[in-house]
Design an enzyme around this catalytic site. Structure first.
Site, mmCIF file in Angstrom:
data_model
loop_
_atom_site.group_PDB
_atom_site.id
_atom_site.type_symbol
_atom_site.label_atom_id
_atom_site.label_comp_id
_atom_site.label_asym_id
_atom_site.label_seq_id
_atom_site.Cartn_x
_atom_site.Cartn_y
_atom_site.Cartn_z
ATOM 1 N N ARG A 141 0.825 -1.214 0.000
ATOM 2 C CA ARG A 141 0.000 0.000 0.000
ATOM 3 C C ARG A 141 0.859 1.265 0.000
ATOM 4 O O ARG A 141 0.442 2.300 -0.516
ATOM 5 C CB ARG A 141 -0.906 0.017 1.236
ATOM 6 C CG ARG A 141 -1.916 -1.111 1.260
ATOM 7 C CD ARG A 141 -2.612 -1.154 2.601
ATOM 8 N NE ARG A 141 -1.632 -1.197 3.692
ATOM 9 C CZ ARG A 141 -1.931 -1.151 4.987
ATOM 10 N NH1 ARG A 141 -3.181 -1.069 5.364
ATOM 11 N NH2 ARG A 141 -0.989 -1.200 5.897
ATOM 12 N N ASP A 166 5.153 -20.473 17.275
ATOM 13 C CA ASP A 166 6.145 -19.751 16.470
ATOM 14 C C ASP A 166 7.284 -20.674 16.018
ATOM 15 O O ASP A 166 7.785 -20.548 14.901
ATOM 16 C CB ASP A 166 6.712 -18.585 17.302
ATOM 17 C CG ASP A 166 7.517 -17.604 16.469
ATOM 18 O OD1 ASP A 166 7.051 -17.251 15.366
ATOM 19 O OD2 ASP A 166 8.613 -17.202 16.899
ATOM 20 N N HIS A 180 8.887 -25.277 12.816
ATOM 21 C CA HIS A 180 10.303 -25.546 12.533
ATOM 22 C C HIS A 180 10.792 -26.841 13.195
ATOM 23 O O HIS A 180 11.357 -27.724 12.530
ATOM 24 C CB HIS A 180 11.184 -24.389 13.010
ATOM 25 C CG HIS A 180 10.817 -23.055 12.430
ATOM 26 N ND1 HIS A 180 10.275 -22.911 11.187
ATOM 27 C CD2 HIS A 180 10.928 -21.789 12.931
ATOM 28 C CE1 HIS A 180 10.055 -21.618 10.939
ATOM 29 N NE2 HIS A 180 10.441 -20.927 11.990
ATOM 30 N N ARG A 193 22.548 -18.242 21.106
ATOM 31 C CA ARG A 193 21.722 -18.481 19.924
ATOM 32 C C ARG A 193 22.168 -19.793 19.314
ATOM 33 O O ARG A 193 23.360 -19.975 19.020
ATOM 34 C CB ARG A 193 21.905 -17.333 18.921
ATOM 35 C CG ARG A 193 21.208 -17.562 17.613
ATOM 36 C CD ARG A 193 21.318 -16.371 16.685
ATOM 37 N NE ARG A 193 20.735 -16.714 15.403
ATOM 38 C CZ ARG A 193 21.429 -17.002 14.315
ATOM 39 N NH1 ARG A 193 22.757 -16.952 14.337
ATOM 40 N NH2 ARG A 193 20.826 -17.336 13.196
HETATM 41 N N1 LIG Z 1 9.677 -10.637 9.747
HETATM 42 C C1 LIG Z 1 10.098 -11.864 9.988
HETATM 43 O O1 LIG Z 1 11.228 -12.095 10.435
HETATM 44 C C2 LIG Z 1 9.206 -13.017 9.707
HETATM 45 C C3 LIG Z 1 7.952 -12.845 9.176
HETATM 46 N N2 LIG Z 1 7.157 -13.920 8.884
HETATM 47 C C4 LIG Z 1 5.846 -13.754 8.297
HETATM 48 O O2 LIG Z 1 5.987 -13.067 7.051
HETATM 49 C C5 LIG Z 1 4.897 -12.182 6.824
HETATM 50 C C6 LIG Z 1 5.435 -10.781 6.661
HETATM 51 O O3 LIG Z 1 6.155 -10.424 7.807
HETATM 52 P P1 LIG Z 1 6.720 -8.953 8.045
HETATM 53 O O4 LIG Z 1 7.404 -8.453 6.832
HETATM 54 O O5 LIG Z 1 7.436 -8.990 9.318
HETATM 55 O O6 LIG Z 1 5.371 -8.157 8.246
HETATM 56 P P2 LIG Z 1 5.139 -6.593 8.335
HETATM 57 O O7 LIG Z 1 4.377 -6.321 9.573
HETATM 58 O O8 LIG Z 1 6.396 -5.839 8.106
HETATM 59 O O9 LIG Z 1 4.118 -6.377 7.148
HETATM 60 C C7 LIG Z 1 4.466 -6.425 5.770
HETATM 61 C C8 LIG Z 1 3.726 -5.332 5.026
HETATM 62 O O10 LIG Z 1 2.336 -5.609 5.086
HETATM 63 C C9 LIG Z 1 1.618 -4.366 5.186
HETATM 64 N N3 LIG Z 1 0.802 -4.418 6.403
HETATM 65 C C10 LIG Z 1 1.229 -4.512 7.666
HETATM 66 N N4 LIG Z 1 0.187 -4.538 8.521
HETATM 67 C C11 LIG Z 1 -0.905 -4.451 7.765
HETATM 68 C C12 LIG Z 1 -2.294 -4.431 8.073
HETATM 69 N N5 LIG Z 1 -2.747 -4.525 9.312
HETATM 70 N N6 LIG Z 1 -3.167 -4.352 7.043
HETATM 71 C C13 LIG Z 1 -2.726 -4.282 5.780
HETATM 72 N N7 LIG Z 1 -1.420 -4.288 5.450
HETATM 73 C C14 LIG Z 1 -0.525 -4.373 6.429
HETATM 74 C C15 LIG Z 1 2.649 -3.269 5.278
HETATM 75 O O11 LIG Z 1 2.821 -2.736 3.990
HETATM 76 P P3 LIG Z 1 2.006 -1.465 3.448
HETATM 77 O O12 LIG Z 1 1.549 -0.671 4.627
HETATM 78 O O13 LIG Z 1 2.979 -0.748 2.596
HETATM 79 O O14 LIG Z 1 0.881 -2.072 2.696
HETATM 80 C C16 LIG Z 1 3.913 -3.978 5.649
HETATM 81 O O15 LIG Z 1 5.061 -3.345 5.155
HETATM 82 C C17 LIG Z 1 3.967 -12.362 8.029
HETATM 83 O O16 LIG Z 1 3.023 -13.327 7.694
HETATM 84 C C18 LIG Z 1 4.906 -12.881 9.116
HETATM 85 O O17 LIG Z 1 4.207 -13.636 10.062
HETATM 86 C C19 LIG Z 1 7.612 -15.200 9.092
HETATM 87 C C20 LIG Z 1 8.836 -15.434 9.632
HETATM 88 C C21 LIG Z 1 9.726 -14.386 10.009
HETATM 89 O O1 LIG Z 2 10.065 -18.170 11.995
HETATM 90 C C1 LIG Z 2 10.728 -17.586 12.831
HETATM 91 O O2 LIG Z 2 12.057 -17.756 12.813
HETATM 92 C C2 LIG Z 2 12.907 -16.816 13.432
HETATM 93 C C3 LIG Z 2 14.261 -17.509 13.548
HETATM 94 O O3 LIG Z 2 14.749 -17.777 12.287
HETATM 95 P P1 LIG Z 2 16.329 -17.880 12.056
HETATM 96 O O4 LIG Z 2 16.455 -18.353 10.667
HETATM 97 O O5 LIG Z 2 16.879 -16.519 12.280
HETATM 98 O O6 LIG Z 2 16.833 -18.846 13.061
HETATM 99 C C4 LIG Z 2 12.388 -16.393 14.773
HETATM 100 O O7 LIG Z 2 13.190 -15.344 15.279
HETATM 101 C C5 LIG Z 2 10.977 -15.909 14.630
HETATM 102 O O8 LIG Z 2 10.435 -15.616 15.909
HETATM 103 C C6 LIG Z 2 10.107 -16.933 13.960
HETATM 104 O O9 LIG Z 2 8.852 -16.351 13.631
#
Ligand SMILES: NC(=O)C1=CN([C@@H]2O[C@H](COP(=O)(O)OP(=O)(O)OC[C@H]3O[C@@H](n4cnc5c(N)ncnc54)[C@H](OP(=O)(O)O)[C@@H]3O)[C@@H](O)[C@H]2O)C=CC1
Ligand SMILES: O=C1O[C@H](COP(=O)(O)O)[C@@H](O)[C@H](O)[C@H]1O
Length: 599
Positions: free
Chosen positions: A153, A343, A348, A449
């Site tokens: 967005r 998580d 995992h 870790r």
């Molecule tokens: N970050 C991590 O290390 C990990 C993440 N994940 C999974 O990956 C996915 C993405 O994670 P991550 O990048 O951290 O997520 P973010 O919270 O950073 O969200 C990604 C993008 O989605 C949009 N967004 C966020 N919240 C909302 C909302 N409430 N409604 C609509 N759009 C929203 C935003 O983009 P914009 O506002 O530009 O639309 C944001 O930049 C998730 O499902 C997460 O559980 C899995 C493992 C690890």
């Molecule tokens: O999926 C997840 O993994 C990370 C850990 O991943 P790693 O590759 O850095 O070991 C964890 O921190 C996070 O909570 C979980 O959502």
């Protein structure tokens, strides 16, 4: 220079009303031909880098016998290992011919792959997805015609996306040649389209732009849903209806969490399947893409010495350990709704357990492997609350620095009971594993870790050296450790004689430390998984029945924990976690392998 060709088409016509798909791709046989020979590879190439690694192995072989380091158990520091003894191991058999297929062109002139990162402005996209795509590009693993689109967005131009992405890109330490040039070339292939996740109109605009880049070629499209789970379905619906490939395959990578219990997971699957066929859904568990997890099957099934020992007859217990030395900083809002069991354990660690414990699959095909994994999961004894310990980190001051409590996070309620640590004792009620405890523990804000698998073997019956070993036989049993991270390694603890005229026994490690054995940087898990998704290889992605079985195991206990409002055991930030985990292990006569000086 070898050329590369695919014996099956990389694309075929739509078979689903919503998305087209490709059921054949993951069974394809590819032929590498060189001027003097051709090598038929039954399985897909395990990534360009792996192939290069095998030619590297040949190179090492030509230099002389390959070596395995032996070091005292207390000391597996890479710098010091080099000073230790060297044990020769039999040379590896070189392939028929050394081939350079790193830069194979698996695509046809007339087809293209478009990768859309949905949620491109987010944390995961920046941290993992764009860097992984660049690494694949650098390695020559992306098809000739590819385009990357960011979609979110946030208002951004192509140039702004490129600036954002460029800050996240790095070259591998061992591959810096033309790095800047490659980055520029990669960034030129990256574009951005702003839009809402539930807007058909915005996805139609995206479709139009994708078509321009596809330029009349057969279009294959990969959507990576890097967005919060509550908007998965909106995005899938719009992508399927308004932006699916007209004449190639369309695949969607879905990030975890896949629901938070059996019911919500089943509901998510049902919703996804309104728009996608199962084989278009790539449920990612990035631990399956980690090098040492990939190696688990190789270790088991291509070494005669391990498989005969792989059962209740010789193995006393198996441990799966995940620890992070930082808390949920910045992700408290997400984490509080899930907790450490959802998580880390339910996905995992359980996935690794399934790979560890499965029977030999019929072949390395995705369905054969996933069939065996699902059998393990379905043979697991229901997990009892009694066999689970939970913890939550509390604030701790060390060296003048105050480390926060979990509940100090503004996005976490003050009275949250969400576990940031858990340990569990699991059992697989089948012939191979009857009675063997499979222990898991996972925690945040611990003292180090690590992610590892520890296999503790039984005592040597009637051991002639008992009197040299002393009374604690547990300390003298063999232990195989597969250290997934950091400092990837596989080591086996053995007893051996201390050199000299006396008879003193010592514990040593037969140690395969990757950094010492291979001078190549290990690819990030996301690289392998993205490449697999592009190639249609599903082996490392979670099938819906695996997911159902994984949730069936954990859902009852998760419900009980929540309904009974079980208070977690509080542990200081940076500690080794709750002592309850030791009592749990002791109940099954197990000692955690990561505790104590001899790790
Ligand atoms: N970050 C991590 O290390 C990990 C993440 N994940 C999974 O990956 C996915 C993405 O994670 P991550 O990048 O951290 O997520 P973010 O919270 O950073 O969200 C990604 C993008 O989605 C949009 N967004 C966020 N919240 C909302 C909302 N409430 N409604 C609509 N759009 C929203 C935003 O983009 P914009 O506002 O530009 O639309 C944001 O930049 C998730 O499902 C997460 O559980 C899995 C493992 C690890
Ligand atoms: O999926 C997840 O993994 C990370 C850990 O991943 P790693 O590759 O850095 O070991 C964890 O921190 C996070 O909570 C979980 O959502």
């Amino acid at each position: 220079m070898a050329t590369f060709s695919s014996s099956s088409s990389a694309h075929y016509a739509s078979s689903s009303p919503a998305f087209s798909n490709n059921k054949r791709l993951h069974h394809q046989h590819r032929t590498v031909s060189s001027s003097s020979s051709s090598i038929r590879l039954k399985q897909r190439f395990p990534g360009c880098f792996s192939v290069k690694q095998s030619s590297k192995a040949v190179h090492l072989q030509q230099d002389g016998a390959s070596t395995m380091k032996v070091s005292p158990v207390k000391d597996d520091n890479p710098a010091k290992i080099l000073k230790d003894g060297i044990l020769s191991v039999p040379p590896v058999t070189p392939p028929e011919e050394s081939i350079d297929i790193a830069k194979f062109d698996f695509d046809k002139e007339n087809s293209t792959v478009s990768i859309t990162v949905v949620g491109a402005s987010g944390d995961l996209a920046k941290k993992k997805i764009f860097p992984a795509l660049f690494a694949l590009y650098y390695e020559g693993c992306l098809p000739k015609h590819f385009t990357i689109f960011g979609y979110a967005r946030s208002k951004m131009s192509d140039a702004e996306l490129r600036t954002m992405v460029s800050k996240t890109l790095t070259c591998r330490i061992d591959q810096r040649e033309n790095c800047g040039e490659k980055m520029d070339q990669f960034l030129e292939r990256c574009f951005y389209h702003p839009g809402q996740y539930d807007s058909q109109e915005n996805f139609l605009e995206l479709d139009k732009k994708l078509k321009e880049h596809e330029d009349g070629r057969v279009a294959n499209r990969l959507f990576y849903l890097s967005i919060p789970p509550n908007i998965f379905i909106d995005a899938v619906k719009c992508a399927s209806t308004s932006a699916s490939a007209a004449n190639g395959w369309t695949r969607v990578i879905v990030e975890k969490p896949f629901g938070r219990d059996s019911e919500s997971s089943a509901a998510l699957t049902r919703s996804l399947k309104q728009y996608l066929e199962e084989d278009q859904i790539f449920r990612i568990d990035h631990y399956l893409g980690k090098e040492l997890v990939e190696n688990l099957s190789v270790l088991r099934f291509s070494n005669l010495i391990f498989e005969p020992l792989w059962s209740r007859q010789y193995i006393r217990n198996v441990q799966f350990i995940f620890a992070e030395d930082f808390g949920t900083e910045g992700r408290g809002g997400y984490f509080d709704n899930y907790g450490i069991i959802r998580d880390i354990m339910q996905n995992h660690l359980l996935q690794i357990l399934a790979l560890f414990a499965m029977e030999t699959p019929v072949s390395l095909d995705a369905e054969d492997i996933r069939n065996e994994k699902v059998k393990v999961l379905r043979s697991m004894r229901p997990l009892r609350l009694d066999d689970v310990v939970t913890g939550q980190y509390k604030s701790h001051t060390r060296g003048g620095v105050k480390y926060p409590a979990y509940t100090d996070d503004k996005t976490v309620p003050n009275d949250s009971l969400t576990p940031t640590f858990a340990a569990a004792a699991l059992f697989i009620d089948n012939a191979r594993w009857d009675g063997v405890p499979f222990l898991m523990k996972a925690g945040k804000a611990l003292h180090d870790r690590r992610a590892e698998i520890r296999v503790q073997f039984r005592h040597v019956p009637g051991n002639l050296y008992n009197k040299n070993i002393g009374t604690d036989l547990d300390l003298a049993t063999n232990e195989l450790v597969i250290r997934v991270q950091p400092d990837e390694a596989i080591y086996l603890k053995i007893n051996n004689k201390v050199p000299g005229l006396g008879m003193r026994l010592d514990r040593s490690n037969l140690n395969l430390l990757y950094a010492a054995r291979y001078d190549k940087e290990i690819p990030d898990a996301y690289e392998r998984l993205l490449l697999d998704a592009i190639e249609g290889e599903r082996r490392l992605f979670i099938r819906s029945d695996e997911l159902d079985a994984a949730w069936s195991l954990f859902t009852p206990v998760l419900k009980e924990l929540e309904e009974k409002k079980i208070v977690p055991e509080y542990y200081p930030y940076g500690s080794r976690g709750p002592v309850g985990s030791h009592y749990l292990a002791a109940r099954y006569k197990v000692r955690w392998g990561d505790v104590g000086s001899e790790q």
